[in-house]
Design an enzyme around this catalytic site. Sequence first.
Site, PDB file in Angstrom:
ATOM      1  CB  CYS A 116      -0.940   0.008   1.196  1.00  0.00           C
ATOM      2  SG  CYS A 116      -2.093  -1.362   1.164  1.00  0.00           S
ATOM      3  CG  HIS A 253      -2.992   3.792   1.574  1.00  0.00           C
ATOM      4  ND1 HIS A 253      -3.454   3.336   0.359  1.00  0.00           N
ATOM      5  CD2 HIS A 253      -3.104   2.755   2.440  1.00  0.00           C
ATOM      6  CE1 HIS A 253      -3.825   2.069   0.484  1.00  0.00           C
ATOM      7  NE2 HIS A 253      -3.622   1.697   1.739  1.00  0.00           N
ATOM      8  CG  ASN A 283      -6.363  -0.532   0.865  1.00  0.00           C
ATOM      9  OD1 ASN A 283      -5.656  -0.132  -0.056  1.00  0.00           O
ATOM     10  ND2 ASN A 283      -5.878  -0.966   2.011  1.00  0.00           N
TER      11      ASN A 283
HETATM   12  N1  ACO Z   1     -18.585  -7.871   8.821  1.00  0.00           N
HETATM   13  C1  ACO Z   1     -19.099  -8.097  10.040  1.00  0.00           C
HETATM   14  N2  ACO Z   1     -18.339  -8.397  11.118  1.00  0.00           N
HETATM   15  C2  ACO Z   1     -17.009  -8.448  10.930  1.00  0.00           C
HETATM   16  C3  ACO Z   1     -16.403  -8.234   9.681  1.00  0.00           C
HETATM   17  C4  ACO Z   1     -17.258  -7.935   8.601  1.00  0.00           C
HETATM   18  N3  ACO Z   1     -16.800  -7.696   7.357  1.00  0.00           N
HETATM   19  N4  ACO Z   1     -15.061  -8.358   9.808  1.00  0.00           N
HETATM   20  C5  ACO Z   1     -14.825  -8.639  11.093  1.00  0.00           C
HETATM   21  N5  ACO Z   1     -16.006  -8.715  11.780  1.00  0.00           N
HETATM   22  C6  ACO Z   1     -16.234  -9.008  13.188  1.00  0.00           C
HETATM   23  C7  ACO Z   1     -15.080  -9.792  13.807  1.00  0.00           C
HETATM   24  O1  ACO Z   1     -15.237 -11.175  13.532  1.00  0.00           O
HETATM   25  C8  ACO Z   1     -15.281  -9.471  15.253  1.00  0.00           C
HETATM   26  O2  ACO Z   1     -16.320 -10.268  15.776  1.00  0.00           O
HETATM   27  P1  ACO Z   1     -16.218 -10.883  17.268  1.00  0.00           P
HETATM   28  O3  ACO Z   1     -16.162  -9.682  18.167  1.00  0.00           O
HETATM   29  O4  ACO Z   1     -17.460 -11.675  17.354  1.00  0.00           O
HETATM   30  O5  ACO Z   1     -14.945 -11.673  17.264  1.00  0.00           O
HETATM   31  C9  ACO Z   1     -15.774  -8.020  15.254  1.00  0.00           C
HETATM   32  O6  ACO Z   1     -16.258  -7.788  13.924  1.00  0.00           O
HETATM   33  C10 ACO Z   1     -14.681  -7.022  15.561  1.00  0.00           C
HETATM   34  O7  ACO Z   1     -13.534  -7.370  14.792  1.00  0.00           O
HETATM   35  P2  ACO Z   1     -12.257  -6.469  14.787  1.00  0.00           P
HETATM   36  O8  ACO Z   1     -11.269  -7.034  13.814  1.00  0.00           O
HETATM   37  O9  ACO Z   1     -11.801  -6.204  16.177  1.00  0.00           O
HETATM   38  O10 ACO Z   1     -12.913  -5.162  14.170  1.00  0.00           O
HETATM   39  P3  ACO Z   1     -12.301  -3.728  13.999  1.00  0.00           P
HETATM   40  O11 ACO Z   1     -13.186  -2.735  14.596  1.00  0.00           O
HETATM   41  O12 ACO Z   1     -10.854  -3.707  14.366  1.00  0.00           O
HETATM   42  O13 ACO Z   1     -12.425  -3.553  12.429  1.00  0.00           O
HETATM   43  C11 ACO Z   1     -10.976  -3.667  10.514  1.00  0.00           C
HETATM   44  C12 ACO Z   1     -11.775  -4.439  11.545  1.00  0.00           C
HETATM   45  C13 ACO Z   1     -11.943  -2.857   9.691  1.00  0.00           C
HETATM   46  C14 ACO Z   1     -10.224  -4.629   9.619  1.00  0.00           C
HETATM   47  C15 ACO Z   1      -9.998  -2.749  11.267  1.00  0.00           C
HETATM   48  O14 ACO Z   1      -9.251  -3.465  12.194  1.00  0.00           O
HETATM   49  C16 ACO Z   1      -9.057  -2.048  10.343  1.00  0.00           C
HETATM   50  O15 ACO Z   1      -9.458  -1.238   9.550  1.00  0.00           O
HETATM   51  N6  ACO Z   1      -7.763  -2.303  10.457  1.00  0.00           N
HETATM   52  C17 ACO Z   1      -6.794  -1.685   9.604  1.00  0.00           C
HETATM   53  C18 ACO Z   1      -6.458  -2.636   8.577  1.00  0.00           C
HETATM   54  C19 ACO Z   1      -6.481  -2.092   7.203  1.00  0.00           C
HETATM   55  O16 ACO Z   1      -7.085  -1.108   6.845  1.00  0.00           O
HETATM   56  N7  ACO Z   1      -5.773  -2.800   6.388  1.00  0.00           N
HETATM   57  C20 ACO Z   1      -5.680  -2.483   5.024  1.00  0.00           C
HETATM   58  C21 ACO Z   1      -4.337  -2.789   4.515  1.00  0.00           C
HETATM   59  S1  ACO Z   1      -3.140  -1.991   5.432  1.00  0.00           S
HETATM   60  C22 ACO Z   1      -3.231  -0.485   5.029  1.00  0.00           C
HETATM   61  O17 ACO Z   1      -3.496  -0.201   3.896  1.00  0.00           O
HETATM   62  C23 ACO Z   1      -3.026   0.461   6.075  1.00  0.00           C
END
Ligand code: ACO
Length: 326
Positions: A116, A253, A283
Amino acid sequence: MTQFYRAKVAGIGAYLPERVVTNDELAARIDTSNEWIIERTGIHRRHVAADDEATSDLALNAAVAALDSAGMDAQDVDLIVLATTTPDSTFPATATKVQAALGITHGAAFDVQAVCAGFVYALSVANNQIVLGQAKNALVIGAETFTRLLDWDDRGTCVLFGDGAGAVVLAGEPLDGDANQRGVLSTHLHSDGRHYNLLYVDGGPSTTQDTGHVRMLGPEVFKHAVNKLSHVVHEALEANGMEANDIAWFVPHQANKRIIDGTAKKLGVPMDKVILTVQDHANTSAASIPLALEAGVADGRIKEGELILIEAIGGGLSWGAGVIRW
Ligand code: ACO
């Protein structure tokens, strides 16, 4: 480093595949919802490449549009640096396919891999070539068919990404002594390979011999992203003797609206100075910054002579920032 030339942004182009996939379409296939995706990421939809579209096709379309906007003939380009995580093949470089399609047989064309953060890395490499007089005019492209790396059963990752390409033309101009001379002012790159396992693909030519799928520890990536991005933005501002309010537009980004919001808040940057495309593109990895720059130019927000700050982080972890007088 002694600089002889400045790399001016002479043109910009973008390409998005025709097919748009909404959150509701994903929710019909996996256990997720439009509301969850919007609340946690800000993403409403993403573009997905057609089966017969490769990364080089997306890149070529963006490159042609960028050359057109620069009013430059492809034969004047002597460097192509293409940032991608999803090359057409393991080798040769996808940049060489774009070079051939543009009918260019001189100069150099190669790929850069920083996921990224790829566009910031590619811009840095091309800028340094121009600054030292080793290249005159460069195409810097970020292009991805990132959805090909997704595990469509993993709801934690498959809702986050999309496909697309963006490109800029950099034109070398002799330094003219004007403090407001347009062009790339500085770039700042970092990596820390200890965090390899936070975001990676579980395949590759020297391990599994297949392409593999994206694996990510989302919350961990989130924390690193906000901290490392605010640090590197400070570094970029300091290097240029600037403060955040000197910057006209922040073009981050586009990974997740919450990361963008969190970083802007930490830096004290108002959101009306941030270009956002994550809602429409999701993304797109290395393509996200040039796509956002193009959106800002196309709707008249980004104007010639304004100061632009770009920043990105991705797998590696690798991150970086750059300051451009547009
Ligand atoms: N739909 C519904 N529920 C979901 C989904 C989905 N698509 N994905 C995860 N969940 C659930 C999980 O299973 C979890 O359930 P549980 O509590 O029963 O175990 C709950 O949602 C919370 O999961 P978390 O992973 O803690 O959710 P979070 O609020 O952290 O959001 C996310 C997840 C969106 C991936 C976040 O962590 C994030 O944005 N991280 C940054 C990663 C990123 O953007 N990466 C891209 C590449 S790197 C970059 O470009 C920077």
